[in-house]
Design a protein around this motif. Structure first.
Motif, mmCIF file in Angstrom:
data_model
loop_
_atom_site.group_PDB
_atom_site.id
_atom_site.type_symbol
_atom_site.label_atom_id
_atom_site.label_comp_id
_atom_site.label_asym_id
_atom_site.label_seq_id
_atom_site.Cartn_x
_atom_site.Cartn_y
_atom_site.Cartn_z
ATOM 1 N N ALA A 85 1.069 -1.252 0.081
ATOM 2 C CA ALA A 85 -0.111 -0.052 -0.074
ATOM 3 C C ALA A 85 0.887 1.324 0.000
ATOM 4 C CB ALA A 85 -1.186 -0.037 1.287
ATOM 5 N N LEU A 86 0.263 2.210 -0.437
ATOM 6 C CA LEU A 86 0.961 3.612 -0.713
ATOM 7 C C LEU A 86 2.147 3.152 -1.656
ATOM 8 C CD1 LEU A 86 1.244 5.430 2.775
ATOM 9 C CD2 LEU A 86 -0.625 5.607 0.979
ATOM 10 N N VAL A 87 1.853 2.686 -2.759
ATOM 11 C CA VAL A 87 2.890 2.302 -3.702
ATOM 12 C C VAL A 87 2.323 2.777 -5.218
ATOM 13 C CG1 VAL A 87 1.624 -0.029 -3.909
ATOM 14 C CG2 VAL A 87 4.220 0.141 -4.354
ATOM 15 N N GLY A 88 3.271 2.652 -5.989
ATOM 16 C CA GLY A 88 2.995 3.106 -7.454
ATOM 17 C C GLY A 88 2.730 1.965 -8.179
ATOM 18 N N PHE A 89 2.357 1.823 -9.519
ATOM 19 C CA PHE A 89 1.928 0.921 -10.403
ATOM 20 C C PHE A 89 2.599 0.856 -11.502
ATOM 21 C CE2 PHE A 89 -1.646 1.652 -7.732
ATOM 22 C CZ PHE A 89 -2.115 0.566 -7.073
ATOM 23 N N LYS A 90 2.865 -0.348 -12.328
ATOM 24 C CA LYS A 90 3.298 -0.705 -13.436
ATOM 25 C C LYS A 90 2.176 -0.464 -14.579
ATOM 26 C CE LYS A 90 7.568 -3.416 -12.008
ATOM 27 N NZ LYS A 90 8.230 -4.606 -12.175
ATOM 28 N N CYS A 91 2.574 -0.094 -15.681
ATOM 29 C CA CYS A 91 1.421 -0.278 -16.692
ATOM 30 C C CYS A 91 1.819 -1.254 -17.577
ATOM 31 C CB CYS A 91 1.367 1.282 -17.564
ATOM 32 S SG CYS A 91 1.340 2.497 -16.409
#
Length: 433
Positions: A217-223
Motif C-alpha cells: 500500500a502507498l505504492v505506485g503501479f506498473k503499466c
C-alpha cells in the motif's frame, strides 16, 4: 524494579512503546534484527519525516480500522504526538497541516529516540531476529483494561494492578524471559535494507491470531507493456480515477509522476490500497487521467474553441506546444497514431476535438504494483478483532501487538506514523503497569 518488558522491533512504534514503558518504571529491552534502530523511520517523508497531520481523524485510515481508530485517536492523538516530541527535544513545524521536525531531517528524530532510550536505561540487542513467543507460566489474575482505564493511565498516571502470564521470547540466537511482550516487528513493506520481512505475522499466527491477506500500500503501479509512456518521465497535476469497468474504485487529485514503465505520485499511492487487491486477482484496472482537472465542461469547451482558431500551417507539435507539457503531448500524439509534423490545416476539426478529449480521459491499463520494496506500508495484517482496546491480544493479555503488524493503514501525510505513536504509547504504558 518494574515489569520486565521485551519489545520485539526497534522501529517507530517499538521505540515509542519502549520509552513510555521505561518512563513508567519498567525494565525494558528492545530486540532489533537490524544493526541500528529506526532504519525505516530515517527514510520517511523523503528523509524529512512527516510525523503526523493536524487534519487527523479516523476517516484517514482503512475502512476496517475506522471504528477502532476513532477511539484510539481520542486517547492519543496529534496533540499528544506534538507533546511527546517536545519531551524529546524535537521542535515541530506545520506545513499546511503536515507536521515535520524543524530540522527537516528524519535522522534527528531517530537520534532523539536513541538518546531518550539511552537516558532511560533501555537495553537494546541488535542483530537478533525474534522467532517466537512462548508461554512459560502464569500469575493468578488475568484481566484487560477498558478504554476508560487506558485514558486514565495515559492522562493521569493512574496505576492498575494487572497480573498476567509469563513469556519466553525466542530469537535466532537466544531466549529471554519477560513479564510482558510488545510485538512491533513491522510489516512486509520497505527497502531491502530495512529487513521488512513480515516475521511478526508468523509469530502472531503461532499465538492464535488471524492474519488478513496482505498487500503493498502507498505504492505506485506498473503499466501494461503496450502502453506508451514518456521516455524521460514527467510530473504534472491531474485528477486520476481508477476504473474497474464503469465503476470508479478511487478518485484522487494531485501531482502524478509518470515513468518509463508506470505511474506514481501521492494521488496514486493514496488510492493504491483500494486497487492492488483487484490487480492481484487479475482484474482489468485502468487509470483514467484528466490533465485539466481545474476546467469544468464549459471552461474546457471555451478553451477548445480558442485553440481551433489556430488550425493553420503550424505542425501538430507546434500547435500543442503551449497547450500542455511537451512530454505528455508526445504521449498523446503517439496514442492517437498521428505524426507530430502534420500540418494543423490538414487535420479535421473532429480529430482535433478527439485529441483534446484525450487530455481529459487518458486511459492507462495497469498491470501490477511496484511491490513491497517500494511500498511505504502494508494493508492487511493481524485482525483487529484479536486485539483489545489496550493493544493486548484477546487470549494473552500480556502480549501486545502494535504498528504496521496490525490491519491498519492510513493515507500519505503522517497518518501511519501517528498510528505507530498511538499504538506504541498505549501498549508501552499499559504493559508497564
Amino acid at each position: 524494579m518494574g515489569k520486565k518488558i521485551i519489545v520485539a522491533g526497534g522501529g517507530a512504534a517499538g521505540m515509542c512503546a519502549a520509552i513510555y514503558a521505561a518512563r513508567n518504571g519498567a525494565d525494558v529491552t528492545i530486540i532489533e534484527k537490524n544493526t541500528q534502530l529506526g532504519k525505516k523511520l530515517s527514510m520517511t517523508g523523503n528523509g524529512r519525516c512527516n510525523l503526523s497531520n493536524l487534519n487527523m481523524n479516523e476517516k484517514m485510515y482503512n475502512l476496517s480500522a475506522e471504528k477502532r481508530m476513532k477511539q484510539w485517536l481520542s486517547v492519543y492523538g496529534v496533540l499528544d504526538v506534538i507533546n511527546f516530541f517536545k519531551s524529546l527535544g524535537i521542535v515541530i513545524k506545520s506545513e499546511d497541516g503536515y507536521l515535520y521536525p524543524v530540522s527537516g531531517q528524519a535522522g534527528t528524530v531517530v537520534t532523539a529516540f536513541e538518546n531518550e532510550i539511552r537516558r532511560l536505561g533501555v537495553k537494546v540487542i541488535y542483530g537478533e531476529q525474534v522467532k517466537s513467543v512462548k508461554i512459560s507460566g502464569s500469575e493468578p489474575e488475568d484481566k484487560a483494561l477498558d478504554a476508560r482505564q487506558i485514558e486514565a493511565v495515559l492522562t493521569r498516571g493512574a496505576k492498575i494492578d494487572n497480573k498476567l502470564e509469563k513469556y519466553t521470547v525466542v530469537t535466532n540466537l537466544n531466549s529471554y524471559e519477560a513479564d510482558r511482550v510488545i510485538l512491533a516487528t513491522g510489516s512486509l513493506s520497505g527497502a531491502k535494507s530495512t529487513m521488512s520481512t513480515g516475521d511478526g505475522y508468523y509469530i502472531c499466527k503461532q499465538l492464535g491470531m488471524n492474519i488478513k491477506d496482505t498487500y503493498p500500500a502507498l505504492v505506485g503501479f506498473k503499466c501494461d507493456q503496450n502502453e506508451q509512456m514518456p521516455e524521460n518521465g514527467v510530473r504534472c497535476t491531474a485528477e486520476i480515477s481508477f476504473m474497474l469497468g464503469t465503476e470508479a474504485l478511487a478518485v484522487e487529485y494531485g501531482e502524478l509522476q509518470f515513468t518509463r514503465d508506470g505511474i506514481s505520485g501521492i494521488p496514486v499511492m493514496q488510492a493504491s490500497s483500494k486497487i492492488v487487491k483487484f490487480l492481484s486477482e487479475g482484474k482489468p484496472i485502468y487509470a483514467s487521467i484528466n490533465f485539466f482537472p481545474d476546467y469544468d465542461d464549459e471552461d474546457f469547451l471555451s478553451l477548445e474553441k480558442e485553440m481551433l482558431r489556430l488550425r493553420d500551417d503550424r505542425s501538430l507539435k507546434e500547435f500543442l506546444n503551449g497547450f500542455y507539457n511537451s512530454n505528455i503531448n508526445d504521449m498523446i500524439i503517439s496514442r492517437m497514431k498521428m505524426g507530430a509534423s502534420m500540418k494543423m490545416k490538414n487535420i479535421s476539426e473532429s480529430m482535433v476535438l478527439s485529441i483534446f478529449n484525450a487530455y481529459r480521459n487518458y486511459r492507462i491499463k495497469l498491470s501490477e504494483s511496484y511491490g513491497y520494496q517500494q511500498a511505504q506500508v502494508t494493508s492487511g495484517g493481524v485482525s483487529l478483532g484479536d486485539i483489545k482496546d489496550d493493544m493486548a491480544v484477546n487470549d494473552h493479555h500480556g502480549i501486545f501487538v502494535i504498528g504496521e503488524l496490525l490491519d491498519v493503514d492510513g493515507r500519505c501525510g503522517g497518518y501511519n506514523l501517528q498510528w505507530a505513536f498511538t499504538s506504541g504509547s498505549i501498549a508501552g504504558t499499559v504493559a508497564s503497569l
